[in-house]
Enzyme design. Sequence first.
Site, PDB file in Angstrom:
ATOM      1  N   ARG A   1      -6.968  -0.598   3.056  1.00 42.80           N
ATOM      2  CA  ARG A   1      -6.061   0.504   2.692  1.00 42.80           C
ATOM      3  C   ARG A   1      -6.266   1.615   3.714  1.00 42.80           C
ATOM      4  O   ARG A   1      -7.370   2.156   3.823  1.00 42.80           O
ATOM      5  CB  ARG A   1      -6.355   1.006   1.282  1.00 42.80           C
ATOM      6  CG  ARG A   1      -5.610   2.292   0.943  1.00 42.80           C
ATOM      7  CD  ARG A   1      -5.668   2.670  -0.526  1.00 42.80           C
ATOM      8  NE  ARG A   1      -4.821   1.823  -1.328  1.00 42.80           N
ATOM      9  CZ  ARG A   1      -4.381   2.132  -2.553  1.00 42.80           C
ATOM     10  NH1 ARG A   1      -4.725   3.280  -3.115  1.00 42.80           N
ATOM     11  NH2 ARG A   1      -3.612   1.298  -3.223  1.00 42.80           N
TER      12      ARG A   1
ATOM     13  N   HIS B   1       3.528  -1.093   0.838  1.00 42.17           N
ATOM     14  CA  HIS B   1       2.587  -1.452  -0.234  1.00 42.17           C
ATOM     15  C   HIS B   1       2.996  -2.824  -0.781  1.00 42.17           C
ATOM     16  O   HIS B   1       3.425  -2.961  -1.930  1.00 42.17           O
ATOM     17  CB  HIS B   1       2.643  -0.380  -1.331  1.00 42.17           C
ATOM     18  CG  HIS B   1       1.451  -0.369  -2.245  1.00 42.17           C
ATOM     19  ND1 HIS B   1       0.384  -1.238  -2.115  1.00 42.17           N
ATOM     20  CD2 HIS B   1       1.156   0.412  -3.323  1.00 42.17           C
ATOM     21  CE1 HIS B   1      -0.504  -0.983  -3.059  1.00 42.17           C
ATOM     22  NE2 HIS B   1      -0.062   0.002  -3.809  1.00 42.17           N
TER      23      HIS B   1
ATOM     24  N   GLN C   1       1.666  -4.308  -4.200  1.00 35.19           N
ATOM     25  CA  GLN C   1       2.288  -3.683  -5.368  1.00 35.19           C
ATOM     26  C   GLN C   1       3.603  -4.399  -5.711  1.00 35.19           C
ATOM     27  O   GLN C   1       3.892  -4.696  -6.874  1.00 35.19           O
ATOM     28  CB  GLN C   1       2.569  -2.205  -5.060  1.00 35.19           C
ATOM     29  CG  GLN C   1       3.276  -1.466  -6.182  1.00 35.19           C
ATOM     30  CD  GLN C   1       2.395  -1.240  -7.387  1.00 35.19           C
ATOM     31  OE1 GLN C   1       1.304  -0.733  -7.268  1.00 35.19           O
ATOM     32  NE2 GLN C   1       2.880  -1.620  -8.566  1.00 35.19           N
TER      33      GLN C   1
ATOM     34  N   ASP D   1       8.206   6.701  -8.059  1.00 34.39           N
ATOM     35  CA  ASP D   1       6.835   6.851  -7.551  1.00 34.39           C
ATOM     36  C   ASP D   1       6.616   8.345  -7.328  1.00 34.39           C
ATOM     37  O   ASP D   1       7.566   9.152  -7.395  1.00 34.39           O
ATOM     38  CB  ASP D   1       6.676   6.049  -6.243  1.00 34.39           C
ATOM     39  CG  ASP D   1       5.250   6.108  -5.679  1.00 34.39           C
ATOM     40  OD1 ASP D   1       4.312   6.415  -6.444  1.00 34.39           O
ATOM     41  OD2 ASP D   1       5.089   5.872  -4.465  1.00 34.39           O
TER      42      ASP D   1
ATOM     43  N   CYS E   1       4.455   2.578 -10.155  1.00 37.68           N
ATOM     44  CA  CYS E   1       3.283   1.878  -9.612  1.00 37.68           C
ATOM     45  C   CYS E   1       1.981   2.528 -10.070  1.00 37.68           C
ATOM     46  O   CYS E   1       0.937   1.890 -10.025  1.00 37.68           O
ATOM     47  CB  CYS E   1       3.363   1.841  -8.094  1.00 37.68           C
ATOM     48  SG  CYS E   1       3.438   3.480  -7.351  1.00 37.68           S
TER      49      CYS E   1
ATOM     50  N   ARG F   1      -1.301  -6.614 -11.280  1.00 35.22           N
ATOM     51  CA  ARG F   1      -1.941  -6.520  -9.964  1.00 35.22           C
ATOM     52  C   ARG F   1      -3.011  -7.602  -9.831  1.00 35.22           C
ATOM     53  O   ARG F   1      -3.212  -8.148  -8.749  1.00 35.22           O
ATOM     54  CB  ARG F   1      -2.584  -5.131  -9.769  1.00 35.22           C
ATOM     55  CG  ARG F   1      -1.641  -3.936  -9.866  1.00 35.22           C
ATOM     56  CD  ARG F   1      -0.579  -3.915  -8.793  1.00 35.22           C
ATOM     57  NE  ARG F   1      -1.122  -3.806  -7.456  1.00 35.22           N
ATOM     58  CZ  ARG F   1      -1.525  -2.663  -6.870  1.00 35.22           C
ATOM     59  NH1 ARG F   1      -1.392  -1.527  -7.527  1.00 35.22           N
ATOM     60  NH2 ARG F   1      -2.005  -2.647  -5.649  1.00 35.22           N
TER      61      ARG F   1
HETATM   62  N1   CP Z   1      -0.545   1.519  -7.577  1.00 33.40           N
HETATM   63  C1   CP Z   1      -1.674   1.581  -6.866  1.00 33.40           C
HETATM   64  O1   CP Z   1      -1.776   1.050  -5.755  1.00 33.40           O
HETATM   65  O2   CP Z   1      -2.704   2.213  -7.492  1.00 33.40           O
HETATM   66  P1   CP Z   1      -4.062   2.654  -6.797  1.00 33.40           P
HETATM   67  O3   CP Z   1      -3.708   3.677  -5.729  1.00 33.40           O
HETATM   68  O4   CP Z   1      -4.883   3.255  -7.898  1.00 33.40           O
HETATM   69  O5   CP Z   1      -4.700   1.459  -6.184  1.00 33.40           O
HETATM   70  N1  NVA Z   2       3.265   6.368  -2.623  1.00 34.46           N
HETATM   71  C1  NVA Z   2       1.956   6.446  -3.213  1.00 34.46           C
HETATM   72  C2  NVA Z   2       1.573   5.148  -3.819  1.00 34.46           C
HETATM   73  C3  NVA Z   2       0.240   5.132  -4.494  1.00 34.46           C
HETATM   74  C4  NVA Z   2      -0.109   3.804  -5.083  1.00 34.46           C
HETATM   75  C5  NVA Z   2       0.945   6.883  -2.166  1.00 34.46           C
HETATM   76  O1  NVA Z   2       1.000   6.356  -1.042  1.00 34.46           O
HETATM   77  O2  NVA Z   2       0.118   7.733  -2.457  1.00 34.46           O
END
Ligand code: CP
Ligand code: NVA
Length: 339
Positions: free
Chosen positions: A124, A151, A154, A246, A286, A314
């Site tokens: 990540r 993502h 997701q 989101d 999400c 997930r």
């Molecule tokens: N939706 C999602 O990716 O959650 P986290 O950021 O908690 O992993």
């Molecule tokens: N768009 C959000 C998604 C988190 C799972 C971010 O990148 O923070």
Amino acid sequence: MVVTCGGSIAAASVRPLEPEPGMHKRDFLSLSDVTPAELDSLLDLAAEVKSRPEAYSRALSGRAGVLIFEKPSLRTRVTFEIGLVQLGAQTIYLAPGDIALGRREPAPDIARNLERWVDVLIVRTFGQWVLEEMARAAKIPVVNALSDLLHPCQTVADLLTLRERWGTLAGRKIAYIGDGNNVAHSLIQGAAKTGLHLKLATPRGYEPSPAILDQAAADARATGSDIRVVLDPEEAATGADAVYTDVWTSMGQEEQTEQRRKDFVRYRVDAHLMSLARPGAVFLHCLPAHRGEEVAAEVLDGPQSVALDQAENRLPAHKAILLAVLCGREPRRRAEVRR
Ligand code: CP
Ligand code: NVA
């Protein structure tokens, strides 16, 4: 092809993501790299792993995965860690700052060290290019656990959630309300691969990337998917089978929070917006969510919300991704990495 996952039931059920000709591995960086048939198989596998988790409990025995996270995470971290353990593998989590990715050591060097010890990197980070650099450097698969651009993990869980509800995806309508961000981009790619119709309502200046839209257009033509970007959230929500939103401010954009609160004020998913969708429509998020910002509490916590089903999914989605990139590969082939 011979599948080298442990456990006879698991081995029979897994269709690995095949490497490109001349390559030794498949990464999972973007749904744009996955064919519609591969995505369909991945969703079948996720459903199968969810219904018979014990059949896969030794599928990755003897393997190990490393999670490298430069941003916080609840769902992605826990489900990848638990997923690896439930598949018989070991896991190590490297938190932001542990290895100072790109500062203490360049990302490709980190990848080339890790491939000597482990079988998969789950990363990540901010720039998608960091993932691409690591994937080019490493002879083991790299999985995108979220970047500023995409993502994809997701979206696999989201599609699984919708398939459980609807049976099939093609021809259903999704409204995405809010920021044209990483979650929206992967949803666009997933919709284009599965024949879902997607209408995204974003404020001016927050539209999805034209490159992502262009790239998805070819898949959309093949699957019959209709993907449009509009300004009006009511137009997007009207007649939708699902409404997705989101956060307005993603991780890394915190200094823009106040401006975004102003720009997105018409883009909150509330009971009125949900009333324009079809009766029985579901609400997706999400997570994490901000009640009173992008979604009203009554919607997020109401009967139409499937946000926690998405979170639950997930786990099987990530197990399916791990199986698809690791089955068919020998565990840490020393000869291969030393080539
Ligand atoms: N939706 C999602 O990716 O959650 P986290 O950021 O908690 O992993
Ligand atoms: N768009 C959000 C998604 C988190 C799972 C971010 O990148 O923070």
